[in-house]
Motif scaffolding. Structure first.
Motif, short mmCIF file in Angstrom:
data_model
loop_
_atom_site.label_atom_id
_atom_site.label_comp_id
_atom_site.label_asym_id
_atom_site.label_seq_id
_atom_site.Cartn_x
_atom_site.Cartn_y
_atom_site.Cartn_z
N ASN A 182 -6.50 1.25 -3.70
CA ASN A 182 -6.85 -0.15 -3.70
C ASN A 182 -6.24 -0.78 -2.46
O ASN A 182 -5.11 -0.49 -2.09
N ALA A 183 -7.00 -1.66 -1.78
CA ALA A 183 -6.53 -2.29 -0.56
C ALA A 183 -6.14 -3.75 -0.84
O ALA A 183 -6.89 -4.49 -1.47
N TYR A 184 -4.96 -4.14 -0.32
CA TYR A 184 -4.44 -5.49 -0.56
C TYR A 184 -4.11 -6.16 0.76
O TYR A 184 -3.57 -5.53 1.68
N GLY A 229 -2.01 -0.66 8.23
CA GLY A 229 -1.86 -0.47 6.80
C GLY A 229 -1.20 0.84 6.43
O GLY A 229 -1.13 1.78 7.24
N ILE A 230 -0.71 0.90 5.19
CA ILE A 230 -0.01 2.09 4.69
C ILE A 230 -0.23 2.17 3.18
O ILE A 230 -0.37 1.14 2.51
N THR A 231 -0.27 3.39 2.66
CA THR A 231 -0.56 3.62 1.25
C THR A 231 0.63 4.22 0.53
O THR A 231 1.24 5.20 1.00
N GLU A 279 -0.75 4.81 -4.88
CA GLU A 279 -2.07 4.71 -4.26
C GLU A 279 -2.52 3.26 -4.08
O GLU A 279 -3.66 2.90 -4.33
N GLN A 280 -1.58 2.44 -3.63
CA GLN A 280 -1.90 1.07 -3.24
C GLN A 280 -1.80 0.99 -1.72
O GLN A 280 -0.77 1.36 -1.14
N ALA A 281 -2.85 0.53 -1.07
CA ALA A 281 -2.85 0.37 0.39
C ALA A 281 -2.62 -1.09 0.72
O ALA A 281 -3.32 -1.97 0.21
N VAL A 282 -1.62 -1.36 1.56
CA VAL A 282 -1.29 -2.73 1.94
C VAL A 282 -1.49 -2.90 3.44
O VAL A 282 -1.13 -2.03 4.23
N PHE A 283 -2.06 -4.05 3.82
CA PHE A 283 -2.46 -4.28 5.20
C PHE A 283 -1.99 -5.64 5.70
O PHE A 283 -1.91 -6.60 4.94
N PRO A 340 5.11 11.02 5.77
CA PRO A 340 4.81 11.27 4.35
C PRO A 340 3.68 10.41 3.78
O PRO A 340 3.19 10.70 2.69
N TRP A 341 3.29 9.35 4.49
CA TRP A 341 2.30 8.41 3.95
C TRP A 341 1.02 8.38 4.79
O TRP A 341 1.06 8.55 6.00
N GLN A 342 -0.09 8.12 4.13
CA GLN A 342 -1.32 7.79 4.84
C GLN A 342 -1.13 6.39 5.43
O GLN A 342 -0.81 5.43 4.72
N HIS A 343 -1.26 6.27 6.75
CA HIS A 343 -1.03 4.98 7.38
C HIS A 343 -1.75 4.92 8.72
O HIS A 343 -2.21 5.95 9.24
N GLY A 344 -1.83 3.74 9.28
CA GLY A 344 -2.43 3.60 10.60
C GLY A 344 -2.24 2.22 11.18
O GLY A 344 -2.22 1.22 10.46
#
Length: 264
Positions: free
Chosen positions: A55-57, A258-260, A92-96, A28-32
């Motif tokens: 936004n990337a964090y 990361g995943i959003t 729409e917060q991307a965490v890495f 279900p999520w944009q991730h990689g």
């Protein structure tokens, strides 16, 4: 029901000719889980891989058990806030997180759409960083049965040699605190666990340790079902074509995962 032990759970994707991994549990999520081929790109650039422009964090990782939200992250001197996990508090917060041999864990709540990225080396695992992240979800209103966790590429137990002290720390993290001063009893207790995270090592006072299995057991102890956790069938140490490994090269190079977050 999904067989999370199957390598079919994990798929190679490609972006501009560069390979990265995704996990079926996190569909279900944009991730990689990104590879060496993306180096030296940083999360701000990886966000472009996702269909949306979030936004990337990221944080300054210190092998602890602190998990912060994006609103809690600040620029402190020359680095972002010290932590080893990030949990989103909006859409729409991307965490890495960065890793080499340590375990990158991506977590999602299927109902709320919120996500977390966690860096779990043996030290963070000993401090139970994944249970800390799960508790953050629960404190925010998540229910345990809506969570799913993907443990990405990391060093495999068959090649990860550790000292007895590290094994003792793992045992304490799994609830065997009463045995922390009795190494023989602790090791025996760990060896008696089904699919034990400890493996034999021919050197005296050394063991082989599967850190991802320890994290999996911690999640099981919290009440997550086996179908809620997936482990990548990839070893950073044994796959130099795609992954950096500090244990292999002694170089401080990392890959990012990361995943959003998304709307419920």
């Amino acid at each position: 029901m999904i067989d999370v032990t199957s390598s079919e759970q994990w798929q190679w994707q490609e972006w501009q000719g560069k390979p990265y991994l995704t996990c079926e549990l996190l569909r279900p999520w944009q991730h990689g889980f990104f590879t060496t081929h993306f180096a030296p790109q940083m999360p701000e650039e990886f966000a472009a891989v996702f269909d949306i422009k979030p936004n990337a964090y990221r944080v300054k990782q210190v092998h602890g058990n602190v998990v912060l939200s994006p609103t809690e992250i600040s620029w402190e001197g020359e680095h972002f806030s010290q932590a080893d996990g990030i949990i989103t508090d909006g859409n729409e917060q991307a965490v890495f997180v960065a890793s080499a041999d340590c375990t990158p864990a991506l977590i999602g709540d299927r109902l709320t759409g919120q996500v977390s990225a966690v860096h779990a080396g043996w030290r963070g695992t000993a401090k139970r960083i994944l249970p800390t992240a799960i508790q953050k979800f629960l404190d925010a209103g998540s229910e345990l049965n809506n969570l799913c966790v993907a443990l990405g590429p990391a060093i495999s137990g068959e090649v990860y040699q550790v000292s007895t002290d590290v094994a003792l720390a793992m045992g304490t993290s799994l609830g065997f605190k009463d045995l922390e001063h009795d190494p023989e009893a602790m090791i025996l207790a760990l060896e008696n666990i089904e699919q034990s995270p400890l493996l034999f090592d021919p050197e005296p006072d050394k063991l082989r340790l599967d850190v991802r299995r320890v994290n999996q057991i911690q999640l099981e102890q919290l009440g997550l079902a086996p179908t809620q956790v997936a482990i990548a069938p990839h070893c950073t140490f044994q796959e130099p074509d795609n992954f950096f490994s500090y244990r292999r090269s002694n170089e401080k190079k990392v890959q990012w995962s990361g995943i959003t977050s998304r709307n419920p």
